[in-house]
Design a protein around this motif. Structure first.
Motif, short mmCIF file in Angstrom:
data_model
loop_
_atom_site.label_atom_id
_atom_site.label_comp_id
_atom_site.label_asym_id
_atom_site.label_seq_id
_atom_site.Cartn_x
_atom_site.Cartn_y
_atom_site.Cartn_z
N SER A 105 -54.58 -36.35 1.27
CA SER A 105 -53.83 -37.06 2.32
C SER A 105 -53.87 -36.27 3.62
O SER A 105 -52.87 -35.64 4.01
CB SER A 105 -52.38 -37.29 1.88
N PRO A 106 -55.01 -36.25 4.29
CA PRO A 106 -55.08 -35.52 5.57
C PRO A 106 -54.10 -36.10 6.59
O PRO A 106 -53.89 -37.32 6.64
CB PRO A 106 -56.53 -35.73 6.02
N GLY A 107 -53.48 -35.24 7.35
CA GLY A 107 -52.49 -35.68 8.33
C GLY A 107 -51.13 -35.97 7.74
O GLY A 107 -50.26 -36.53 8.42
N HIS A 108 -50.92 -35.59 6.48
CA HIS A 108 -49.63 -35.88 5.85
C HIS A 108 -48.51 -35.06 6.50
O HIS A 108 -48.75 -34.03 7.12
CB HIS A 108 -49.68 -35.60 4.35
N ARG A 109 -47.29 -35.53 6.33
CA ARG A 109 -46.12 -34.81 6.82
C ARG A 109 -45.15 -34.61 5.66
O ARG A 109 -44.89 -35.52 4.87
CB ARG A 109 -45.39 -35.59 7.93
N LYS A 110 -44.60 -33.39 5.59
CA LYS A 110 -43.59 -33.04 4.58
C LYS A 110 -42.27 -32.84 5.30
O LYS A 110 -42.20 -32.05 6.24
CB LYS A 110 -44.00 -31.76 3.84
N PHE A 111 -41.23 -33.53 4.87
CA PHE A 111 -39.97 -33.40 5.59
C PHE A 111 -38.79 -33.33 4.64
O PHE A 111 -38.87 -33.70 3.46
CB PHE A 111 -39.79 -34.56 6.59
N THR A 112 -37.69 -32.83 5.18
CA THR A 112 -36.43 -32.81 4.44
C THR A 112 -35.31 -33.06 5.43
O THR A 112 -35.54 -33.16 6.65
CB THR A 112 -36.24 -31.47 3.70
N VAL A 113 -34.08 -33.20 4.91
CA VAL A 113 -32.94 -33.54 5.76
C VAL A 113 -31.76 -32.63 5.44
O VAL A 113 -31.37 -32.50 4.27
CB VAL A 113 -32.52 -35.02 5.57
N LEU A 114 -31.21 -32.00 6.47
CA LEU A 114 -29.99 -31.21 6.33
C LEU A 114 -28.78 -32.12 6.48
O LEU A 114 -28.81 -33.09 7.24
CB LEU A 114 -29.92 -30.14 7.41
N ARG A 115 -27.72 -31.76 5.78
CA ARG A 115 -26.45 -32.47 5.96
C ARG A 115 -25.36 -31.45 6.27
O ARG A 115 -25.41 -30.32 5.77
CB ARG A 115 -26.09 -33.25 4.69
N HIS A 116 -24.41 -31.84 7.09
CA HIS A 116 -23.32 -30.92 7.41
C HIS A 116 -22.65 -30.47 6.11
O HIS A 116 -22.35 -31.28 5.23
CB HIS A 116 -22.29 -31.58 8.31
N PRO A 117 -22.44 -29.15 5.93
CA PRO A 117 -21.90 -28.64 4.67
C PRO A 117 -20.57 -29.27 4.25
O PRO A 117 -20.33 -29.45 3.05
CB PRO A 117 -21.74 -27.14 4.93
N LEU A 118 -19.72 -29.60 5.22
CA LEU A 118 -18.42 -30.19 4.85
C LEU A 118 -18.62 -31.57 4.25
O LEU A 118 -18.03 -31.90 3.20
CB LEU A 118 -17.51 -30.26 6.07
N ALA A 119 -19.46 -32.39 4.87
CA ALA A 119 -19.73 -33.74 4.34
C ALA A 119 -20.45 -33.66 3.00
O ALA A 119 -20.19 -34.45 2.09
CB ALA A 119 -20.57 -34.53 5.34
N ARG A 120 -21.35 -32.70 2.89
CA ARG A 120 -22.11 -32.55 1.64
C ARG A 120 -21.19 -32.13 0.49
O ARG A 120 -21.30 -32.65 -0.63
CB ARG A 120 -23.21 -31.51 1.87
N ALA A 121 -20.27 -31.21 0.76
CA ALA A 121 -19.33 -30.77 -0.27
C ALA A 121 -18.38 -31.90 -0.66
O ALA A 121 -18.04 -32.05 -1.84
CB ALA A 121 -18.54 -29.56 0.23
N HIS A 122 -17.96 -32.70 0.32
CA HIS A 122 -17.06 -33.81 0.01
C HIS A 122 -17.76 -34.84 -0.87
O HIS A 122 -17.16 -35.36 -1.82
CB HIS A 122 -16.56 -34.47 1.31
N ARG A 123 -19.01 -35.11 -0.57
CA ARG A 123 -19.76 -36.05 -1.39
C ARG A 123 -19.91 -35.52 -2.82
O ARG A 123 -19.74 -36.26 -3.79
CB ARG A 123 -21.13 -36.29 -0.75
N ALA A 124 -20.23 -34.22 -2.96
CA ALA A 124 -20.36 -33.62 -4.29
C ALA A 124 -19.05 -33.71 -5.05
O ALA A 124 -19.02 -34.00 -6.26
CB ALA A 124 -20.81 -32.17 -4.16
N PHE A 125 -17.94 -33.45 -4.36
CA PHE A 125 -16.61 -33.50 -5.00
C PHE A 125 -16.31 -34.90 -5.50
O PHE A 125 -15.93 -35.10 -6.67
CB PHE A 125 -15.55 -33.04 -3.99
N CYS A 126 -16.50 -35.91 -4.62
CA CYS A 126 -16.17 -37.28 -5.01
C CYS A 126 -17.09 -37.81 -6.11
O CYS A 126 -16.64 -38.47 -7.05
CB CYS A 126 -16.24 -38.20 -3.79
N THR A 127 -18.36 -37.51 -6.02
CA THR A 127 -19.35 -38.08 -6.93
C THR A 127 -19.39 -37.40 -8.28
O THR A 127 -19.48 -38.06 -9.32
CB THR A 127 -20.75 -38.01 -6.27
N HIS A 128 -19.34 -36.07 -8.27
CA HIS A 128 -19.57 -35.33 -9.50
C HIS A 128 -18.30 -34.81 -10.18
O HIS A 128 -18.34 -34.47 -11.36
CB HIS A 128 -20.51 -34.15 -9.24
#
Length: 481
Positions: free
Chosen positions: A303-326
């Motif tokens: 796949s020439p020209g491919h792009r690899k990406f990821t997404v950061l989330r604010h730690p407070l929102a990420r922790a809240h999601r983990a708390f509620c979900t898990h």
């Protein structure tokens, strides 16, 4: 008597006294140090033609043959001096080899930094006749010295960690130890040779024996700069968080567009997955998932020209999601055993079953605050509970991903709508879809309870993420338009 080592490497930096150490080692019967045997510009010493019959061209083509010549020489224990800019193909094999003696030579980095600047000014790299000594004062450059320190301590940390992981010990010697006959003879004992020095080699003279302040043209500026440097790393946060693997099986490859998403778990994954499906007009189930490292490598090569990406989330929102979900809500993603353990052992104030009338907003605030406190201890290695991928630091998760492949684009959740559309346009999509925001965590959204105390708890718990990624206070992500 069998020698404990087959050869040795002196791991040092320029202007740390390595020439003097080499001179004293070469004064010992049964030891030969071949200078900078792997300097990319010459072999051993300037104008030398070969080392142990191996020429510069032969060494550059296959450096292991010079190591083998040292290892099998029946006359002496052979070794060489190695600096950071020498042939990198040599370092790891030497560090991995328990039959290679590691001698680590250090010096006060300020002294070595100033000495290096002075000799670059005077061009006098060695001094044997004191009457020919050249003097110079140099400008102290704060940012340059800071970079020098980073490289110095980074190299030392790399050496120490490698030896610790492989269960080896090095012989550490400081610049000031080079005038101590007993320490040099102790080094000879450690190397396994029977000869001893009767006196020190005194042909090489110290070139800049004056105090550091007298060597610079701007001593006041140097003092101010040094007073602001955290030389003892008192501001550094110790990291006891376990390393993470790259989690390749969680990567997502688009159906047609050459895009691969390398998730940092935390609630953004469903949004990105649906957007990637909409981008190519397919169902989310048609995206390639459950990948292996070989599958991803094959895709990247094809796949020439491919792009690899990821997404950061604010730690407070990420922790809240983990708390509620898990933890909080029982459901398919709940870690029920861990939920029970947190309630019973860590006294997390949540009911056995969350219902509308037995769990208020104030209770949610206190429970989430307690969860953040638990996370602070958990990330610091102070609990017996695993550090889950849903709440590990994003720094650690990214480091794990980078051991396999480095994302060339790191987006943020608060700019996701614009950033994903911009990414799609660079990949040839004129009218890319807009990502759909996910549902709010239940029973209460973060913006219903967020205050300065929670912001401060998140910053304390996730200091590494705040430091590395520059997070500020959390603000709700509002849909664009």
């Amino acid at each position: 008597m069998t020698r404990p080592f087959d050869y040795f490497i002196i791991l040092a930096a320029m202007r740390t006294g390595s020439n003097l150490l080499e001179a004293n080692l070469n004064a010992l019967d049964g030891i030969t140090c071949h200078g900078e045997a792997f300097n990319p510009h010459f072999i051993g010493r300037v104008k030398a033609q070969d080392v142990l019959g191996i020429t510069l061209e032969q060494r550059d083509e296959y450096p292991a043959q010079l190591i083998q010549a040292m290892r099998t020489d029946p006359i002496a224990l052979n070794g060489f001096r190695y600096f950071q800019d020498h042939d990198p193909r040599v370092l790891e094999p030497a560090l991995n080899d328990p039959r290679c003696a590691k001698i680590i030579l250090t010096r006060n980095p300020l002294d070595s930094y100033l000495s290096l600047k002075i000799v670059r000014e005077t061009k006098q790299w060695q001094l044997k006749n004191i009457k020919r000594r050249l003097e110079a004062q140099v400008d102290f450059d704060g940012p340059e010295f800071s970079d020098y320190l980073d490289q110095h301590y980074g190299f030392q940390s790399r050496l120490r960690a490698h030896l610790q992981r492989s269960g080896q010990a090095a012989f550490y010697i400081d610049y000031n130890d080079l005038t101590d006959l007993s320490i040099l003879n102790g080094l000879a004992t450690w190397l396994g040779v029977s000869s001893r020095l009767g006196r020190l080699d005194d042909r090489l003279k110290p070139q800049n024996p004056t105090p550091a302040l007298s060597k610079v043209t701007n001593p006041d500026e140097m003092q101010r700069t040094l007073s602001g440097l955290d030389l003892l790393s008192i501001a550094r946060s110790p990291n006891f968080e376990p390393k993470r693997d790259p989690a390749v099986d969680g990567y997502i490859i688009a159906a047609e567009t050459p895009l691969i998403y390398m998730p940092l778990r935390g609630g953004i994954e469903p949004i990105v997955r649906q957007w990637m499906a909409a981008l190519d007009g397919v169902d989310a189930g048609e995206l390639r998932t459950e990948l292996t490292p070989d599958m991803v490598r094959d895709w990247m090569r094809s796949s020439p020209g491919h792009r690899k990406f990821t997404v950061l989330r604010h730690p407070l929102a990420r922790a809240h999601r983990a708390f509620c979900t898990h933890i909080l809500n029982k459901g398919p993603e709940c870690y029920e055993d861990l939920r029970t353990q947190l309630r019973n052992r860590f006294k997390l104030p949540i009911p056995g079953q969350v219902r509308e009338k037995n769990y208020s907003k104030d209770q949610h605030y206190e429970a989430f605050s307690a969860f953040l406190t638990f996370l602070r201890h958990n990330l610091a290695g102070q609990t017996p509970i695993r550090v889950d991928a849903s709440w590990c630091t994003q720094v650690q998760a990214l480091e794990g991903i980078s051991t396999f492949a480095i994302p060339d684009l790191i987006l943020r959740d608060d700019e996701l709508e614009t950033a994903l559309r911009d990414l799609a346009r660079t990949m040839g999509h004129d009218t890319p879809p807009t990502p759909k925001t996910s549902a709010t965590e239940t029973p209460f959204a973060l913006d219903q309870i967020c205050d300065d105390r929670l912001q401060a708890l998140a910053a304390e718990t996730y200091q590494r993420d705040f430091d590395q990624f520059g997070f500020g206070e959390w603000r709700p992500v509002r849909p664009a338009g």
